[in-house]
Write a protein that holds these residues in place. Sequence first.
Motif, short mmCIF file in Angstrom:
data_model
loop_
_atom_site.label_atom_id
_atom_site.label_comp_id
_atom_site.label_asym_id
_atom_site.label_seq_id
_atom_site.Cartn_x
_atom_site.Cartn_y
_atom_site.Cartn_z
N LYS A 1 0.83 -1.20 0.00
CA LYS A 1 0.00 0.00 0.00
C LYS A 1 0.87 1.26 0.00
O LYS A 1 0.56 2.24 -0.66
CB LYS A 1 -0.92 -0.02 1.22
CG LYS A 1 -1.96 1.05 1.22
CD LYS A 1 -3.04 0.85 2.27
CE LYS A 1 -2.51 0.57 3.63
NZ LYS A 1 -3.55 0.62 4.68
N ARG A 2 1.99 1.21 0.73
CA ARG A 2 2.87 2.39 0.81
C ARG A 2 3.64 2.63 -0.47
O ARG A 2 4.01 3.76 -0.76
CB ARG A 2 3.83 2.24 1.97
CG ARG A 2 3.13 2.36 3.30
CD ARG A 2 4.10 2.42 4.42
NE ARG A 2 3.41 2.38 5.70
CZ ARG A 2 4.00 2.56 6.84
NH1 ARG A 2 5.31 2.77 6.89
NH2 ARG A 2 3.33 2.51 7.95
N PHE A 3 3.92 1.60 -1.24
CA PHE A 3 4.64 1.74 -2.50
C PHE A 3 3.71 1.59 -3.69
O PHE A 3 4.08 1.03 -4.71
CB PHE A 3 5.77 0.70 -2.60
CG PHE A 3 6.90 0.97 -1.65
CD1 PHE A 3 7.76 2.02 -1.86
CD2 PHE A 3 7.08 0.17 -0.54
CE1 PHE A 3 8.80 2.27 -0.98
CE2 PHE A 3 8.12 0.42 0.35
CZ PHE A 3 8.98 1.47 0.13
N ALA B 1 -3.77 10.28 0.97
CA ALA B 1 -4.26 8.92 1.17
C ALA B 1 -4.03 8.45 2.60
O ALA B 1 -4.88 7.78 3.19
CB ALA B 1 -3.60 7.96 0.18
N THR B 2 -2.89 8.80 3.17
CA THR B 2 -2.58 8.39 4.54
C THR B 2 -3.58 8.98 5.52
O THR B 2 -4.10 8.28 6.40
CB THR B 2 -1.15 8.83 4.93
OG1 THR B 2 -0.23 8.23 4.02
CG2 THR B 2 -0.81 8.44 6.34
N CYS C 1 4.79 11.99 9.33
CA CYS C 1 6.21 11.97 9.00
C CYS C 1 6.85 10.63 9.36
O CYS C 1 7.79 10.19 8.68
CB CYS C 1 6.94 13.12 9.70
SG CYS C 1 6.55 14.74 9.01
N LYS C 2 6.37 9.97 10.41
CA LYS C 2 6.88 8.65 10.77
C LYS C 2 6.43 7.60 9.77
O LYS C 2 7.17 6.69 9.42
CB LYS C 2 6.41 8.25 12.17
CG LYS C 2 7.13 8.93 13.28
CD LYS C 2 6.60 8.49 14.63
CE LYS C 2 7.15 9.35 15.74
NZ LYS C 2 6.51 9.05 17.03
N ILE C 3 5.19 7.71 9.30
CA ILE C 3 4.65 6.75 8.33
C ILE C 3 5.31 6.93 6.97
O ILE C 3 5.59 5.96 6.27
CB ILE C 3 3.12 6.91 8.22
CG1 ILE C 3 2.45 6.51 9.53
CG2 ILE C 3 2.56 6.08 7.07
CD1 ILE C 3 0.99 6.87 9.62
#
Length: 88
Positions: free
Chosen positions: A17-19, A35-36, A50-52
């Motif tokens: 999901k992150r990529f 999206a986050t 910022c951590k995610i």
Amino acid sequence: MENFLSMLYICYKELDKRFAVVQGKRITKKARVEATVLNSLAPLSKADICKILPDISPTTVEAVLGAMVKTGSVRKIGSSRAAKYIRA
């Protein structure tokens, strides 16, 4: 063993999901921040985002959050360092 495999599966789904890739192109940083925030069930602070998303600068996160608050897609809860953002 079953617990390990299910945890591994969840981690790979999150990584995928992150990529995320859309039609062969990577998603922009702005779209990733949006999206986050929009996919989160709990309010997120700028530091949480910022951590995610460690590859995105805090300045970019701040700019995207400001634009999202202006358009009304997210609500700002609190102020200053205690500010959190949630889907409107």
